[in-house]
Design a protein around this motif. Structure first.
Motif, PDB file in Angstrom:
ATOM      1  N   ASP A 189       0.760  -1.415   0.176  1.00  0.00           N
ATOM      2  CA  ASP A 189       0.014   0.077  -0.080  1.00  0.00           C
ATOM      3  C   ASP A 189       0.830   1.382   0.007  1.00  0.00           C
ATOM      4  O   ASP A 189       0.470   2.297   0.335  1.00  0.00           O
ATOM      5  CB  ASP A 189      -0.995  -0.078   1.011  1.00  0.00           C
ATOM      6  CG  ASP A 189      -0.535  -0.387   2.535  1.00  0.00           C
ATOM      7  OD1 ASP A 189       0.831  -0.473   2.655  1.00  0.00           O
ATOM      8  OD2 ASP A 189      -1.218  -0.379   3.324  1.00  0.00           O
ATOM      9  N   GLN A 190       2.094   1.166  -0.595  1.00  0.00           N
ATOM     10  CA  GLN A 190       2.889   2.478  -0.778  1.00  0.00           C
ATOM     11  C   GLN A 190       3.426   3.029   0.548  1.00  0.00           C
ATOM     12  O   GLN A 190       3.399   4.125   0.361  1.00  0.00           O
ATOM     13  CB  GLN A 190       2.038   3.409  -1.762  1.00  0.00           C
ATOM     14  CG  GLN A 190       1.934   2.766  -3.025  1.00  0.00           C
ATOM     15  CD  GLN A 190       1.066   3.538  -4.101  1.00  0.00           C
ATOM     16  OE1 GLN A 190      -0.179   4.013  -3.830  1.00  0.00           O
ATOM     17  NE2 GLN A 190       1.448   4.192  -5.153  1.00  0.00           N
ATOM     18  N   ASN A 191       3.634   2.357   1.496  1.00  0.00           N
ATOM     19  CA  ASN A 191       4.208   2.992   2.684  1.00  0.00           C
ATOM     20  C   ASN A 191       5.643   2.227   2.970  1.00  0.00           C
ATOM     21  O   ASN A 191       5.910   1.201   2.191  1.00  0.00           O
ATOM     22  CB  ASN A 191       3.390   2.881   3.815  1.00  0.00           C
ATOM     23  CG  ASN A 191       2.157   3.649   3.798  1.00  0.00           C
ATOM     24  OD1 ASN A 191       2.243   5.116   3.512  1.00  0.00           O
ATOM     25  ND2 ASN A 191       1.039   3.172   4.087  1.00  0.00           N
ATOM     26  N   LEU A 192       6.400   2.628   3.934  1.00  0.00           N
ATOM     27  CA  LEU A 192       7.650   1.708   4.324  1.00  0.00           C
ATOM     28  C   LEU A 192       7.461   1.445   5.748  1.00  0.00           C
ATOM     29  O   LEU A 192       6.491   1.701   6.584  1.00  0.00           O
ATOM     30  CB  LEU A 192       8.656   2.726   4.330  1.00  0.00           C
ATOM     31  CG  LEU A 192       9.053   3.207   2.940  1.00  0.00           C
ATOM     32  CD1 LEU A 192      10.320   4.271   3.087  1.00  0.00           C
ATOM     33  CD2 LEU A 192       9.363   2.419   1.996  1.00  0.00           C
ATOM     34  N   MET A 221      -4.152   6.180   1.101  1.00  0.00           N
ATOM     35  CA  MET A 221      -4.780   5.765  -0.336  1.00  0.00           C
ATOM     36  C   MET A 221      -3.652   5.125  -1.169  1.00  0.00           C
ATOM     37  O   MET A 221      -2.572   5.565  -1.053  1.00  0.00           O
ATOM     38  CB  MET A 221      -5.292   7.048  -1.040  1.00  0.00           C
ATOM     39  CG  MET A 221      -6.287   7.742  -0.451  1.00  0.00           C
ATOM     40  SD  MET A 221      -6.889   9.353  -1.415  1.00  0.00           S
ATOM     41  CE  MET A 221      -5.707  10.586  -0.394  1.00  0.00           C
ATOM     42  N   ILE A 222      -3.934   4.225  -1.908  1.00  0.00           N
ATOM     43  CA  ILE A 222      -3.411   3.633  -2.853  1.00  0.00           C
ATOM     44  C   ILE A 222      -3.771   4.235  -4.249  1.00  0.00           C
ATOM     45  O   ILE A 222      -4.720   4.472  -4.570  1.00  0.00           O
ATOM     46  CB  ILE A 222      -3.451   2.023  -3.080  1.00  0.00           C
ATOM     47  CG1 ILE A 222      -2.947   1.463  -1.850  1.00  0.00           C
ATOM     48  CG2 ILE A 222      -2.750   1.721  -4.413  1.00  0.00           C
ATOM     49  CD1 ILE A 222      -3.285  -0.236  -2.062  1.00  0.00           C
ATOM     50  N   VAL A 223      -2.524   4.964  -4.682  1.00  0.00           N
ATOM     51  CA  VAL A 223      -2.828   5.964  -5.854  1.00  0.00           C
ATOM     52  C   VAL A 223      -1.791   5.979  -6.856  1.00  0.00           C
ATOM     53  O   VAL A 223      -0.473   5.737  -6.836  1.00  0.00           O
ATOM     54  CB  VAL A 223      -3.094   7.231  -5.687  1.00  0.00           C
ATOM     55  CG1 VAL A 223      -3.335   8.283  -6.687  1.00  0.00           C
ATOM     56  CG2 VAL A 223      -4.194   7.423  -4.434  1.00  0.00           C
ATOM     57  N   CYS A 224      -2.304   5.375  -8.236  1.00  0.00           N
ATOM     58  CA  CYS A 224      -1.244   5.245  -9.446  1.00  0.00           C
ATOM     59  C   CYS A 224      -0.808   6.922  -9.718  1.00  0.00           C
ATOM     60  O   CYS A 224      -1.531   7.911  -9.243  1.00  0.00           O
ATOM     61  CB  CYS A 224      -1.804   4.733 -10.380  1.00  0.00           C
ATOM     62  SG  CYS A 224      -2.822   5.540 -11.705  1.00  0.00           S
ATOM     63  N   PRO A 225       0.303   6.969 -10.387  1.00  0.00           N
ATOM     64  CA  PRO A 225       0.729   8.526 -10.585  1.00  0.00           C
ATOM     65  C   PRO A 225      -0.270   9.153 -11.769  1.00  0.00           C
ATOM     66  O   PRO A 225      -0.312  10.405 -12.014  1.00  0.00           O
ATOM     67  CB  PRO A 225       1.941   8.438 -11.573  1.00  0.00           C
ATOM     68  CG  PRO A 225       2.469   7.098 -10.792  1.00  0.00           C
ATOM     69  CD  PRO A 225       1.311   6.271 -10.680  1.00  0.00           C
ATOM     70  N   GLY A 226      -1.319   8.249 -12.436  1.00  0.00           N
ATOM     71  CA  GLY A 226      -2.277   9.014 -13.289  1.00  0.00           C
ATOM     72  C   GLY A 226      -1.580   9.727 -14.569  1.00  0.00           C
ATOM     73  O   GLY A 226      -0.468   9.686 -14.737  1.00  0.00           O
ATOM     74  N   PHE A 227      -2.349  10.707 -15.013  1.00  0.00           N
ATOM     75  CA  PHE A 227      -2.166  11.472 -16.407  1.00  0.00           C
ATOM     76  C   PHE A 227      -0.776  12.204 -16.206  1.00  0.00           C
ATOM     77  O   PHE A 227      -0.368  12.527 -17.203  1.00  0.00           O
ATOM     78  CB  PHE A 227      -3.395  11.990 -16.650  1.00  0.00           C
ATOM     79  CG  PHE A 227      -3.329  12.785 -18.093  1.00  0.00           C
ATOM     80  CD1 PHE A 227      -3.910  11.980 -19.430  1.00  0.00           C
ATOM     81  CD2 PHE A 227      -2.824  14.064 -18.262  1.00  0.00           C
ATOM     82  CE1 PHE A 227      -3.851  12.295 -20.606  1.00  0.00           C
ATOM     83  CE2 PHE A 227      -2.706  14.464 -19.506  1.00  0.00           C
ATOM     84  CZ  PHE A 227      -3.300  13.570 -20.822  1.00  0.00           C
ATOM     85  N   ASP A 228      -0.653  12.566 -15.031  1.00  0.00           N
ATOM     86  CA  ASP A 228       0.638  13.439 -15.009  1.00  0.00           C
ATOM     87  C   ASP A 228       1.705  12.999 -15.388  1.00  0.00           C
ATOM     88  O   ASP A 228       2.734  13.641 -15.727  1.00  0.00           O
ATOM     89  CB  ASP A 228       0.581  14.222 -13.213  1.00  0.00           C
ATOM     90  CG  ASP A 228      -0.449  15.181 -13.031  1.00  0.00           C
ATOM     91  OD1 ASP A 228      -0.815  16.029 -13.623  1.00  0.00           O
ATOM     92  OD2 ASP A 228      -1.007  14.878 -11.970  1.00  0.00           O
ATOM     93  N   PHE A 229       1.991  11.803 -15.186  1.00  0.00           N
ATOM     94  CA  PHE A 229       3.051  10.884 -15.483  1.00  0.00           C
ATOM     95  C   PHE A 229       3.079   9.922 -16.632  1.00  0.00           C
ATOM     96  O   PHE A 229       3.702   9.707 -17.590  1.00  0.00           O
ATOM     97  CB  PHE A 229       3.693  10.268 -14.523  1.00  0.00           C
ATOM     98  CG  PHE A 229       4.350  11.357 -13.309  1.00  0.00           C
ATOM     99  CD1 PHE A 229       5.656  11.842 -13.382  1.00  0.00           C
ATOM    100  CD2 PHE A 229       3.485  11.809 -12.000  1.00  0.00           C
ATOM    101  CE1 PHE A 229       6.051  12.770 -12.838  1.00  0.00           C
ATOM    102  CE2 PHE A 229       4.155  12.682 -11.530  1.00  0.00           C
ATOM    103  CZ  PHE A 229       5.077  13.171 -11.596  1.00  0.00           C
ATOM    104  N   CYS A 230       1.820   9.101 -16.365  1.00  0.00           N
ATOM    105  CA  CYS A 230       1.636   7.705 -17.103  1.00  0.00           C
ATOM    106  C   CYS A 230       1.083   8.052 -18.639  1.00  0.00           C
ATOM    107  O   CYS A 230      -0.022   8.657 -18.641  1.00  0.00           O
ATOM    108  CB  CYS A 230       0.758   6.835 -16.485  1.00  0.00           C
ATOM    109  SG  CYS A 230       0.557   5.128 -17.201  1.00  0.00           S
TER     110      CYS A 230
END
Length: 552
Positions: A376-379, A412-421
């Motif tokens: 879930d994108q943490n450490l 939240m789990i979030v993909c980088p979206g339109f800003d990158f992908c």
């Protein structure tokens, strides 16, 4: 953690030099873009919307303090000063220069890291439970088995050009924190009636355009037969998986089209050719790998230190963080510390070079010099003495890594979206910021209880929106960003796919819609009932009526 042998290091070093020459030839015009495409994907290099993106492999989410410092150095030297952790526990650099990627790979090789098989139609990074080895109730630590799979699958010549990418997850606990049921293969460590160790094997899970929960293909596979059985599954898939349509090329489509019984028969037949070969593991080989994951030298008197109780009594902010961001450890006197990469403002999963160095320093001082990245994108700092928690919290707080929001709506789990992908249809990071602004009251979030919100910028579902308690999918409508909401998903042991609430909503409507959904939950919930339990009990209709009330 596993340490490279001389052979391991030689393989990685030679791959770096091979890709250096391939990059030189491409930049000199000796290789076409199409010829270079397959070569760069083999080395984790994508071309995104703004710049190249390099995905670094972090096998089963485990890094050393030394490796984290190297990642910080690369972020500062070759990128824009940060990296991004993904749901597969890998790290992405979003702004490297193409001509410098071979230098980055060479630096990674210095600390036993690489980018091999982080992209392309091959067996990807094997993932597992981030609490592996430190949590009560495990059947067995799954990390050695992940390492066995890694060694078998890395640069496997037969499976370098599969119909599509292939993902495996392993869990050793009854609680599934690795989303194993939405993987191409999910492996659950179990014991049979005789007390023998083995695996329950699931196959055909996955998200994307056609989300599917994996199906059990074998209830008990003897542990020493692991690689031979995996090999049999991959052979059947490699032979019969579709290659004419990339959207129908995943193993989940093959399993659905054949049916699990017919697919099982094919695998069992193939297994007869692989079962008693050199793929059969030996106890000696398993023990060799397990030796890299022996328990640390925990302090015998750690539980006797009274400083934790004193700090909890005197500092309310620390107490809240302790309750939300730490977990019980199986060794008395120790806790597992979640490092939140979900700040009030900023992309979920992002971490700056300075923050990487801070985490590395903390790991070295307080957690046996190891860091884990999570699904879930943490450490996670997995082995912190309770007496040291206050100092760890203070340092994390100073560097914006201690937001006490683990397992809340804003985790939240979030993909980088339109800003990158380049594949994305809609932006996600602005929506994440808007949600954070709308729900900044932590007391309110704590009252709501555990809620998993997942968001993807396109149907490829890198943000796992299908299995969020609340899922958000970005869609494009005539050049504008709109968002489809799903409810009732889960990636845990009770895995389920969320159901679409109704028509998509405009970007500026998303926070309001979430507020209505959550207020409806508060109205309907029974005592001690979680959000997911409530949705499953009452169904979508009450939520839908409230959200779209203005339409009637």
């Amino acid at each position: 953690m596993y340490q490279y042998t001389q052979v391991d290091q030689q393989i990685v070093n030679e791959r770096v030099e091979e890709f250096r020459d391939q990059t030189r030839r491409y930049l000199a015009g000796e290789l076409s873009a199409d010829e270079f495409l397959a070569l760069r994907l083999m080395n984790g290099l994508y071309i995104q919307r703004q710049a190249p993106m390099l995905r670094v492999a972090i096998p089963y989410g485990l890094t050393s303090a030394q490796q984290m410092r190297k990642l910080a150095h690369i972020a500062r030297t070759y990128d824009q000063g940060y990296g991004h952790f993904t749901t597969r526990t890998n790290l992405q650099f979003n702004w490297p220069k193409l001509e410098e990627v071979p230098d980055i790979l060479a630096e990674l090789a210095e600390v036993q890291m690489h980018a091999i098989q982080t992209s392309g139609n091959c067996i990807r990074n094997t993932t597992t439970d981030h609490f592996a080895g430190v949590i009560e109730g495990e059947i067995e630590d799954p990390r050695p088995w992940c390492e066995i799979i890694r060694q078998w699958s890395t640069l496997h010549p037969e499976f370098a050009y599969l119909p599509r990418k292939f993902k495996i997850a392993v869990t050793g606990s009854q609680q599934d924190r690795a989303a194993s049921q939405v993987h191409d293969i999910g492996l659950h460590l179990v014991k049979n009636a005789a007390g023998e160790l083995g695996f329950e094997v699931l196959v055909g899970g996955g998200l994307g355009r056609t989300p599917v929960i994996g199906k059990v293909i074998r209830e008990f596979l003897p542990a020493l037969d692991l690689l031979s059985y995996l090999d049999a599954i991959l052979r059947v898939y490699n032979l019969k998986g579709r290659r004419d349509n990339k959207y129908k090329a995943r193993i989940k489509i093959l399993v659905e089209s054949l049916g699990i019984e017919a697919f099982r028969e094919l695998v069992e037949a193939e297994w007869q050719f692989t079962r008693d070969t050199e793929l059969k593991l030996t106890h000696a080989e398993v023990e060799r790998v397990k030796a890299h994951f022996t328990p640390f030298a925990y302090a015998a008197d750690a539980a006797e230190d009274t400083r934790l109780a004193q700090h909890l009594a005197e500092d309310e902010a620390f107490k809240i963080w302790y309750e939300r961001n730490t977990r019980a450890h199986k060794v008395p006197g120790y806790r597992c510390v979640m490092v939140s990469l979900k700040p009030q403002l900023g992309a979920p999963g992002d971490i700056t070079a300075l923050q990487m160095e801070v985490v590395a320093d903390l790991a070295e001082a307080y957690s046996f010099a190891e860091i884990r990245s999570t699904h879930d994108q943490n450490l996670l700092l997995a082995d912190v003495r309770q007496a040291d928690l206050y100092q760890v919290w203070q340092t994390l707080s100073e560097h914006n890594l201690a937001r006490a929001n683990i397992n809340t709506l804003t985790d939240m789990i979030v993909c980088p979206g339109f800003d990158f992908c380049a594949l994305a249809n809609a932006k996600t990071l602005n929506i994440a910021d808007a949600i954070n602004a709308e729900f900044e009251d932590l007391d309110y979030l704590y009252d709501l209880g555990d809620i998993q919100l997942n968001m993807s910028g396109c149907i490829n579902a890198c943000g796992h929106h299908h299995v969020g308690h609340i899922g958000i999918l970005g869609v494009d409508k005539k050049g504008e960003d709109w968002y489809q909401i799903t409810l009732g998903g889960s990636a845990r042991e009770d895995a389920s796919l969320g159901k679409v609430l109704g028509r998509s909503v405009a970007a500026d409507e998303v926070p309001r819609v979430l507020r209505v959904i959550l207020n409806t939950y508060v109205e309907l919930r029974q005592p001690e009932e979680s959000f997911l339990e409530c949705v499953r009990r009452v169904g979508l209709t009450p939520f839908k009526e409230k959200v779209y009330a203005a339409d009637h």
